[in-house]
Structures are given as structure tokens and as C-alpha cells.
Design an enzyme around this catalytic site. Structure first.
Site, mmCIF file in Angstrom:
data_model
loop_
_atom_site.group_PDB
_atom_site.id
_atom_site.type_symbol
_atom_site.label_atom_id
_atom_site.label_comp_id
_atom_site.label_asym_id
_atom_site.label_seq_id
_atom_site.Cartn_x
_atom_site.Cartn_y
_atom_site.Cartn_z
ATOM 1 N N HIS A 22 0.818 -1.210 0.000
ATOM 2 C CA HIS A 22 0.000 0.000 0.000
ATOM 3 C C HIS A 22 0.854 1.262 0.000
ATOM 4 O O HIS A 22 0.490 2.258 -0.633
ATOM 5 C CB HIS A 22 -0.918 -0.004 1.228
ATOM 6 C CG HIS A 22 -1.904 1.120 1.251
ATOM 7 N ND1 HIS A 22 -3.055 1.119 0.495
ATOM 8 C CD2 HIS A 22 -1.916 2.288 1.941
ATOM 9 C CE1 HIS A 22 -3.729 2.231 0.728
ATOM 10 N NE2 HIS A 22 -3.054 2.962 1.596
ATOM 11 N N TYR B 1 4.334 0.699 -3.220
ATOM 12 C CA TYR B 1 4.053 0.414 -4.637
ATOM 13 C C TYR B 1 5.099 -0.538 -5.230
ATOM 14 O O TYR B 1 5.482 -0.429 -6.397
ATOM 15 C CB TYR B 1 4.011 1.720 -5.452
ATOM 16 C CG TYR B 1 2.897 2.650 -5.034
ATOM 17 C CD1 TYR B 1 1.631 2.532 -5.575
ATOM 18 C CD2 TYR B 1 3.102 3.641 -4.081
ATOM 19 C CE1 TYR B 1 0.598 3.377 -5.196
ATOM 20 C CE2 TYR B 1 2.082 4.488 -3.682
ATOM 21 C CZ TYR B 1 0.830 4.352 -4.247
ATOM 22 O OH TYR B 1 -0.191 5.178 -3.861
ATOM 23 N N HIS C 38 -10.078 3.031 -0.049
ATOM 24 C CA HIS C 38 -10.209 2.536 1.324
ATOM 25 C C HIS C 38 -11.121 1.310 1.277
ATOM 26 O O HIS C 38 -12.142 1.243 1.958
ATOM 27 C CB HIS C 38 -10.776 3.625 2.244
ATOM 28 C CG HIS C 38 -9.947 3.830 3.470
ATOM 29 N ND1 HIS C 38 -10.467 3.980 4.726
ATOM 30 C CD2 HIS C 38 -8.590 3.902 3.631
ATOM 31 C CE1 HIS C 38 -9.494 4.150 5.606
ATOM 32 N NE2 HIS C 38 -8.349 4.107 4.962
ATOM 33 N N ASN C 39 -10.701 0.342 0.468
ATOM 34 C CA ASN C 39 -11.565 -0.780 0.129
ATOM 35 C C ASN C 39 -11.742 -1.777 1.266
ATOM 36 O O ASN C 39 -12.855 -2.016 1.740
ATOM 37 C CB ASN C 39 -11.012 -1.499 -1.110
ATOM 38 C CG ASN C 39 -10.899 -0.576 -2.306
ATOM 39 O OD1 ASN C 39 -11.557 0.451 -2.374
ATOM 40 N ND2 ASN C 39 -10.064 -0.942 -3.261
ATOM 41 N N ARG D 16 -7.017 15.320 3.840
ATOM 42 C CA ARG D 16 -5.747 15.760 4.412
ATOM 43 C C ARG D 16 -4.639 15.807 3.367
ATOM 44 O O ARG D 16 -3.727 16.639 3.457
ATOM 45 C CB ARG D 16 -5.345 14.863 5.588
ATOM 46 C CG ARG D 16 -6.191 15.098 6.824
ATOM 47 C CD ARG D 16 -5.569 14.450 8.057
ATOM 48 N NE ARG D 16 -5.362 13.017 7.889
ATOM 49 C CZ ARG D 16 -6.318 12.096 8.020
ATOM 50 N NH1 ARG D 16 -7.560 12.458 8.289
ATOM 51 N NH2 ARG D 16 -6.030 10.815 7.868
#
Length: 747
Positions: free
Chosen positions: A55, A58, A104-105, A125
Site C-alpha cells: 500500500h 508500490y 479505502h476498500n 488531508r
């Protein structure tokens, strides 16, 4: 207070460590030991594990994402590109706009409300950290079948979370999509986008420069919620075992975030900030390593000074916590007092926790003991890079060979009429008012267009009418059939939506949702999709400014359809001259723009009527897309149209129904001997428009100059939707079919 410190790590090289439980493999752990020339402390292991997670690092996608830079079109509008918290583009008159979409799965499946809410909070943010005032949000949501029991659990919570957080911040939700498909059962997609506005001189970057400058953590206290949340939960296969040991999902507080927004903007405008970083995935670990790595190169941090909600938290837990509503700033010593005063004014807690150095090391202490001593770049930027194996899925050829030509089509007028009503009432094509009514679309007073319009449109300047349009689109079925073309088709639709309002497309963000990168078939899909998107952006002359990759979207061994979600931003020179989608005036000619072909692979018709997925998606035509866009933009500037709607999912039929219902005005069209193909084909680069009578000659002229096919197919008016020789459906019957679906399913 004794803990696992650097000296102890040197003396106990064989001490066992739970690196596998933290998501690291043997090779990665060995590399950390090589970098440090010893075993890592528990705190260092925590930092590397979250920063090297899929996350955050990458690591499986970097080799493919580089194309977005290598193939980037040369454009003067791009002010800040990939690599920062969000991209920034120049939209004229001294204004700059920043926008980004992220996922935000998995958290939204585990805890729908907080998962979705904190997804909105996190992307907001990112926008604040660029120095911009957030002005709007959007979302792209995907769920399993609409009537599945788990969809009924997840959907209401996600919608409530998106609306609850965004509404509390006072941000309008101006667009997006809600899609249902069996492949998303047990793995919903929740992608959130935010857009912010600033003047050019207000841009801020994530850098910790200047030895002696102070490091200040401000915002909410750090707690045990979300420890390793997004960074760990989104970096592994999502199955029953991973859910059983899942970290807590972050808990959001939008009212604290609202104070954080206002506080941060005052700090920026008072010129009290040297560098800034929001705390999202990987929390303090990410903020410290990235700021240090992008600045002078070093930072000393007293971790025991971090304000805690739970005083029993260990250093590792503090480093991995993803508690929300937190920011980290770098401030010169002479500005610290003023910085803290502004925070006190807004009742935002702020604490000096460290200092920038030129040592090239990130050093953290815990009650005087050194628990972290590492080169920050190795954690922030030099993580593992994998060239994952790639292979075409075994069923790809048979999938493409199974064309929808074998599917039976309506054989008479009655069947065609029933098909129209079934289609507009199907979950993907039905009205999403049940969803969007939970969102405040017009707060702040600058929303010009919002759902269900072609794109969201925000006014930036009252005097000149300068504005920006945004659309967020993707099609997992198209991308499953042909990943290269599918990504391009997502871009085409978003481009078309923005142009339909009269805005000139300017820049792209993306959220790439795929299955496990350890599956060669998934990596082939990812490689093809990124190649397709990069090539299409180059062809259309619009750069990718940033985005997000979300892997491991699968349940067990079954991945979701590859789903690149593409956001396109466009600049509108005068929003008072916008195109809206509604048929708003009686007696105006209805014109179909673009060429219609028999293209039903991956279509809503095949999906709704037969549950079929096969064949090839519509043929991509980027040149035609750009030409259509130029016509729609010119027509808006010259106010030639009384309505304009792009054609995409559901084809011409969907566009005619939506334009009629939006304006409360009927339409009659003639579609020749094959009305079915005209109504339900999903060929690209098409729109349907209503032309003002006095503008007909001029409109024909601009179509011919651009080389865009145009066909007059009918006239607006009456209280029915009619196709000559086929059917006539009263608007009240259309509206009932179109609006009853989601309330009937969800309750």
C-alpha cells in the site's frame, strides 16, 4: 524504561523477530539487516514493514507506473506532478487546483461506516497538505449484487460514512458512481476523491529542510485505532484468516478535521510552515521518513513526546498507528511560538517532537534510549521493487470469443418497450438518488452542477465565472475483456463527461483497483491497463498528476474485475455558459453526435438481461473523443445548446431517459430500421444534445469543422419518451421504473 533499543539489537543479532506476521518476506527482512548492518529494533522493523508494504511502497506497481512520467504529455498547466501528496495544475487567473483519488476498500468491508468515513478524511488531508482549501469531494463505490445480504450490510454503512464525514466538513459531494457487480461481493471498492483550490504562491510540499528546524505533530492524539490499518490490511489477500487477525479500522472525527483544515490554512497563510505532511497510512513512520528523505536528510525525534490517548502504547504501536486527523509540520525555531499560538486558537493540540538535522539519519529515542537509527530514504523511497511474473489469464481467449451476438434481442415492439423499462430500472442504471440524497451537494454555495449531471462543476471566481469540472469513471467489465482498452475507455468516459459541461479536460488522477499482484494473470491486467492509460493520456494531451494503487482486491483466489477508476479535471472559462444534461426547452431539435456501431461486449444490456460478460469492449477512438469534446466545449462557450448528455453505460436509451426526466420534458425520436442498436450500443465518442433553434446553422458548422458526425433524430416536447414506430412511455412511468429500484432493495 527499557525497550528494544539499538545497542541491544547490536548485542542480540539472533533475537527472533515477527517480520512475517508484519507482511515481510525473508528477502526483505534480510535486506533491512543489510542496510542497518545489524538486526532491526522492534521499532525499526515496524517502520520498514509499513513503509515497504504494498500500500505504501508500490513495490509491485512501480515498474509500470513509471510510464505515467515517461509518456507524460508536455503541458504548461502542470505545476506539481507525481510524487507529492497530490498533483497541482494551473487553471488560470492565478488559481491552482489540486486533486487526487485514493482507495479505502478493505477497511470499508470490515467496518463500512468508519472505513468509508476515514477514506474521505484521508484524501482531504492530502489536499490540505498541498496548501489548498478543500472545496469538494467525489466517490466511486462498487458493491456486490444489489440484493445480496452482504451488500445490504455494507452499502448503507459506506454511504452513511461518506456522507457523514463530508457533510460534517461542509464539503459538497459533486459526483461519482455507484456500481453493482457479483465480482465485488465481499470486496467492495470505496474510492474517494477531493479537490482543493489555492493561489500559485500557496503551494506547499512535503520536505523537512533546514537543520535546526523543529518538527511539530499537531491534530488528534495518537491512539491504538488503526494500528497498521490501511498499510497492512490493504497489502495482503483478503480472506477469512486475514479478517480474523485484522487490525482495527481507523476511527474518524470530522469536527476535529474541520478545525485541522482551518488551523492549517491559517498556518500556511501566516508563512509559518517550511514543510508539511499529513499522517495517513503508516502514520508517524510515513511522516517522519518521507519528510526527512525529501529534505536535508536527517531528523531526531523524541517518540515519547507524541501525545497519546492510551499511555500504555508501545513505541512500535505509536509508529504504526493510523489514528486520524493528524499532521506533521517543519517549522523554523523563531516561528514555533507563533505556530503553537495558531494551533491553540483553533483548539488543535500541537507538540514539538523533534528537530531536522543534516546527519542523513532518522534517529528516534524513547525516554532517552535510541530505538531507531536508520537512513530515512531506505524506508521512504528505496523499498523493494518487484518485476512480478506476467501471464495472460487462461480464460482470456475464450472470454473474448464469447461475443454477445448469440444473445437474443427484442423481437417486437412490446419486448423492446419492456427492455427499455428493465434497463433503466436495473441497479447500475437506476437513479442513485437514494445514495446522493445522503450527501450535501450544494454546501458552500459554489456548486454549479452535481450528480446526476455529466460531471461536477465548481465555481472558483464569482466575477469571471472561472470554474473546474470533475468526473470519476471506470468500467471493470470492459477492463476484464481487454485491460489495455478498458483503461482507455474509462479515461474516454471521464474526458467526455467533463467536456460535455463545456470544460476543457486538463489533468488526470487514478485509482487502480486490482487483485493480487502475486497472480501473473492479475499482473498482466495491471500492466496492460497502465500501458493503455499512459498511451491514452499522451494521445489526449492530459498528464497523470498522481493517484493510488489498490492490490489484493479479491476473496480467496478470485479477484475482482480489474477496475481502474479515472478522474479527469477540466477548466471551465465561464460556468454561466455551461451545458446541463436536462432537456429544458420544448421544440428543440435532438441531435446525436458521433458514430454508432454494433458494440455490446461488456455492455449493460448484456449484463442486465443475461448476466453475460464476453466479446470485446467498444472500440477506442481517442481522436474522435477529442473532436467531440471540442464541439461540446465550443457549443457551451457560444450557448448553442439547451441540453447535452454524454453517451456511456446503457447507451442512447439511458441518455434520453435521464435528460427527459431531469428536465421533466418528453422527447420523440426516429431511429430507423434498427432502433435496438441505436438505443443500447455503447460506442464511444458520442453525445446527445438539444440545439437552440437560432443556433442550428452554427452548430452544424462547428460539427463539420471538427469532423464529428451529427444526425438529427428527433424533437423535445410532450410528456412521453417515444421512439417512432416502436413505443411511447409516459414520463411518470419512466420515473417510477427509474427511481424505485434502490429504495426497494436497500429499504
Amino acid at each position: 524504561m527499557s525497550t528494544d533499543n539499538v545497542e541491544l539489537a547490536k548485542q542480540t543479532p539472533d533475537h527472533p523477530q515477527p517480520y512475517k506476521e508484519l507482511g515481510m518476506n525473508d528477502e526483505e527482512y534480510g535486506r533491512v539487516r543489510d542496510i542497518l548492518r545489524r538486526r532491526p529494533t522492534a521499532s525499526e522493523l515496524a517502520i520498514y514493514s509499513v513503509m515497504w508494504s504494498e500500500h505504501c511502497s508500490y513495490k509491485s506497481s512501480k515498474v509500470h507506473l513509471r510510464q505515467f512520467g515517461d509518456k507524460a504529455p508536455q503541458t504548461e498547466a502542470l505545476l506539481v506532478g507525481m510524487g507529492e501528496n497530490a498533483g497541482v495544475v494551473d487553471v488560470g487567473q492565478g488559481w491552482a487546483v489540486t486533486f487526487k483519488v485514493e482507495s479505502h476498500n478493505h477497511p470499508s468491508y470490515v467496518e463500512p461506516y468508519q472505513g468509508a468515513a476515514t477514506g474521505v478524511g484521508g484524501i482531504v488531508r492530502d489536499i490540505i497538505s498541498m496548501g489548498a482549501r478543500p472545496v469538494a469531494v467525489m466517490d466511486s463505490l462498487r458493491f456486490g449484487p444489489a440484493d445480496a445480504p452482504d451488500t445490504k450490510r455494507v452499502l448503507p454503512g459506506v454511504v452513511a460514512g461518506v456522507g457523514g464525514y463530508g457533510n460534517s466538513l461542509g464539503l459538497p459531494n459533486i459526483g461519482g458512481e455507484t456500481v453493482f457487480d457479483p465480482c465485488y461481493l465481499d470486496n467492495p471498492l470505496v474510492n474517494a476523491l477531493c479537490i482543493g483550490v489555492m493561489k500559485h504562491e500557496d503551494i506547499h510540499l512535503a520536505t523537512a529542510s533546514g537543520a535546526g528546524n523543529q518538527v511539530i505533530l499537531y491534530g488528534s492524539y495518537t491512539g491504538p485505532d488503526g494500528i497498521g490499518g490501511a498499510s497492512v490490511l490493504a497489502s495482503a489477500t483478503f480472506d477469512e484468516e486475514s479478517q480474523a487477525k485484522r487490525p482495527a479500522v481507523q476511527v474518524g472525527d470530522p469536527f476535529t478535521e474541520k478545525l485541522l483544515i482551518e488551523c492549517s490554512l491559517e498556518l500556511f497563510h501566516s508563512d509559518l510552515v517550511v514543510g508539511i505532511q499529513d499522517l495517513g497510512a503508516a502514520g508517524v513512520s510515513c511522516a517522519t521518513t518521507e519528510l526527512a528523505a525529501s529534505g536535508t536528510g536527517g531528523m531526531d525525534v523524541k517518540l515519547d513526546l507524541v501525545p497519546l490517548r492510551d499511555p500504555t502504547m508501545s513505541p512500535e504501536e505509536i509508529l504504526m498507528s493510523e489514528s486520524q486527523e493528524r499532521m506533521m509540520a517543519v517549522v523554523t525555531p523563531e516561528n514555533v511560538e507563533a505556530f503553537l499560538a495558531v494551533c491553540a486558537k483553533w483548539e488543535v493540540p500541537a507538540t514539538v517532537i523533534g528537530e531536522v538535522t543534516d546527519s542523513g539519519r532518522l534517529v528516534m529515542t524513547w525516554h532517552g534510549e535510541v530505538i531507531v537509527d536508520l537512513p530515512p530514504r531506505t524506508a521512504a523511497h528505496d523499498g523493494p521493487v518487484y518485476q512480478r511474473p506476467i501471464a495472460i489469464p487462461e480464460d482470456q481467449a475464450s472470454l473474448q470469443a464469447d461475443a454477445p451476438t448469440r444473445l437474443a434481442r427484442p423481437s417486437n415492439r412490446d419486448e423492446l418497450r419492456k427492455t427499455v423499462l428493465w434497463m433503466i430500472g436495473s441497479p447500475n442504471l437506476a437513479s442513485k438518488e437514494w445514495v446522493t440524497s445522503r450527501y450535501d451537494r450544494y454546501v458552500l454555495g459554489n456548486t454549479v452542477l452535481a450528480q446526476p449531471e455529466n460531471a461536477g462543476l465548481i465555481r472558483l471566481d464569482d466575477e469571471t465565472g472561472l470554474g473546474v469540472a470533475l468526473s470519476l469513471d471506470g468500467n471493470g467489465r470492459y477492463t476484464r475483456l481487454d485491460p489495455y482498452a478498458g483503461a482507455q475507455l474509462g479515461l474516454s468516459e471521464a474526458y467526455r463527461n467533463v467536456a460535455a459541461t463545456g470544460a476543457q479536460p486538463l489533468a488526470v488522477t487514478n485509482c487502480l483497483n486490482f487483485g493480487s499482484p502475486e497472480d501473473p494473470g492479475v499482473m498482466w491486467q495491471f500492466a496492460e491497463a497502465t500501458r493503455g492509460l499512459a498511451d491514452a493520456c499522451l494521445a489526449l494531451g492530459i498528464p497523470v498528476t498522481g493517484g493510488n494503487v489498490s492490490f489484493y482486491n479479491q476473496t480467496g483466489t478470485t479477484p475482482i474485475n480489474p477496475t481502474p477508476v479515472i478522474g479527469v479535471l477540466g477548466v471551465h472559462q465561464d460556468v454561466r455558459r455551461r451545458n446541463a444534461m436536462a432537456f429544458a426547452a420544448e421544440g428543440h431539435k435532438v441531435v446525436l453526435l458521433g458514430a454508432t456501431h454494433e458494440e455490446f461486449g461488456g455492455s449493460e444490456w448484456a449484463h442486465v438481461m443475461y448476466g453475460h460478460l464476453g466479446g470485446l469492449p467498444p472500440r477506442v477512438d481517442l481522436q474522435a473523443e477529442a473532436a467531440l469534446g471540442s464541439v461540446l466545449i465550443t457549443a457551451a462557450h457560444e450557448t448553442l445548446l439547451s441540453g447535452a448528455h454524454d453517451l456511456s453505460d446503457g447507451g442512447l436509451n439511458q441518455a434520453l431517459v435521464e435528460a427527459s426526466l431531469r428536465g421533466g420534458l418528453g422527447v420523440r425520436v426516429a431511429l430507423g430500421e434498427d432502433p435496438f442498436t441505436y438505443l443500447f450500443s455503447e460506442s464511444v465518442a458520442r453525445a446527445v444534445v438539444a440545439v437552440r433553434p437560432e443556433a442550428e446553422a452554427r452548430f452544424v458548422d462547428i460539427c463539420e469543422q471538427a469532423g464529428v458526425p451529427y444526425t438529427t433524430i428527433g424533437m423535445t416536447g410532450g410528456d412521453s419518451y417515444a421512439v417512432d414506430g416502436q413505443f411511447s412511455i409516459p414520463l411518470h412511468e419512466l420515473r417510477e421504473a427509474h427511481t424505485a429500484t434502490l429504495p426497494g432493495i436497500v429499504g
